[in-house]
Design a protein around this motif. Sequence first.
Motif, PDB file in Angstrom:
ATOM      1  N   SER A   1       1.013  -1.559  -0.327  1.00 25.03           N
ATOM      2  CA  SER A   1       0.207   0.029  -0.032  1.00 25.03           C
ATOM      3  C   SER A   1       0.567   1.286  -0.156  1.00 25.03           C
ATOM      4  O   SER A   1       0.228   2.134  -0.577  1.00 25.03           O
ATOM      5  CB  SER A   1      -0.795   0.076   1.804  1.00 25.03           C
TER       6      SER A   1
ATOM      7  N   GLY B   1      -5.858   3.284   2.171  1.00 29.42           N
ATOM      8  CA  GLY B   1      -6.302   4.065   2.826  1.00 29.42           C
ATOM      9  C   GLY B   1      -6.212   3.984   4.790  1.00 29.42           C
ATOM     10  O   GLY B   1      -5.176   5.302   4.982  1.00 29.42           O
TER      11      GLY B   1
ATOM     12  N   ALA C   1      -7.930   6.808   0.603  1.00 27.40           N
ATOM     13  CA  ALA C   1      -7.514   6.167   0.150  1.00 27.40           C
ATOM     14  C   ALA C   1      -8.071   7.110  -1.449  1.00 27.40           C
ATOM     15  O   ALA C   1      -7.585   6.691  -2.466  1.00 27.40           O
ATOM     16  CB  ALA C   1      -9.014   4.897  -0.205  1.00 27.40           C
TER      17      ALA C   1
END
Length: 449
Positions: A31, A431, A419
């Motif tokens: 991420s 996010g 996000a």
Amino acid sequence: MSYVNEVLARLQKKFPHQPEFLQAVTEVFESLEPLFKKEKKYQKYNILSRIVIPERQVNFRVTWINDKGEIQVNQGYRIQYNSAIGPYKGGLRFHPSVSEGTIKFLGFEQIFKNSLTGLAMGGGKGGSDFDPKGKTETEIMHFCQAFMTELSRHIGARTDVPAGDIGVGGREIGYLFGQYKKLQNSFDGVLTGKALGWGGSLVRPEATGYGNVYFAEEMLKEKKESLEGKICLVSGSGNVAIYTVEKLQQLGAKPVTVSDSRGYIYDSEGIDLVLLKDIKEVRRESLVEYAKERKNAKYTPVSEYPNDHNPLWNTPCFAAFPSATQNEINLKDAENLLKNGCKCVSEGANMPSSLDAAHKFLNAKICYGPAKAANAGGVATSGLEMSQNAAMISWTFEEVDKKLHGIMKHIYAISKETAKEFGEADNLVLGSNIAGFRKVADAMIEQGI
């Protein structure tokens, strides 16, 4: 090779025997790529290499005597992972599966989960390979006292504040706290999950389950959906599962499954919460008893599960709340949930979905609440217990529940906003990971090397 992949490759080479830890790190690192492209300071200060290594890691021997007078030995652990934004905070797990790798994965997750709550809590975790099942009350007390005798020198109300987890409920917290108080000669808020009469907080037993459902509510509101009248699947039958069932029923949903280590229950009329609480919280028995006392309920033992999936997740539903343990949902389970109409997965357990399963949910664009966001209600209420202890006050159930609800709304909002910032509005994994990481990483940079 990118900075993220370079650090990950080093970890994989150094810790090949800790698959759960590597899985947790990989999920977060995946991420963070867009964040590092946008903000170069994190690579400049080599934050990834620093944040994956615990500030302190303690392994210790726990020696105790059983009812037969035999000397028993267990392994104890406490990992104090990151204190950039507050004292170490994270549960103790007593279960035969506990290992250094388990505690590291849980502690790493805890850093970002605690960050998301907005409260001043760092990340930590601990436990032992001791199994409370089959032990007498006296044996559990003796083990807890021996465990705390070793742990007490490493914790404190402003240093490290453990809580409960699998195998550590109110009974165990009581024995642990009693021993700490005796050793330190001080009545400190050094543990959370305490009984109400001596420093505990209302809503703490309910918090993770309630918070998980509150998070699911926020995800569904965005889609103009609700839980009212919907069929829901819940796994587990501990605190998280029981109070997930309770909150779902309060909102008009119909949870139809629960499980334990021996099998699962499918109750087409909806889970009988009174019976479930009696069996699990009072009698401490298997769910086999639920099926004996509830004629319409079907019990399936683990011995009858297929090799490649858990049949609990092959039940038609609107929403699923995995609340048992890590990696309980594999790729096949995820495919079965989607095939059977599941529109929402909100994780009550720590890392209950494999990486493949999580990717499947994200690609399907359903409402998917990752554990570090969706199950943060438990540690959030532990933080509220710490605040009450520090001020020597006690809030009402309604006050704590309102604060919990507000924290879960905040976690959803910050995860959603982050996000959107990175162009993936439906990806709450991205996010929540970036939002949780940013706060801790910035604090590390500001506090120097």
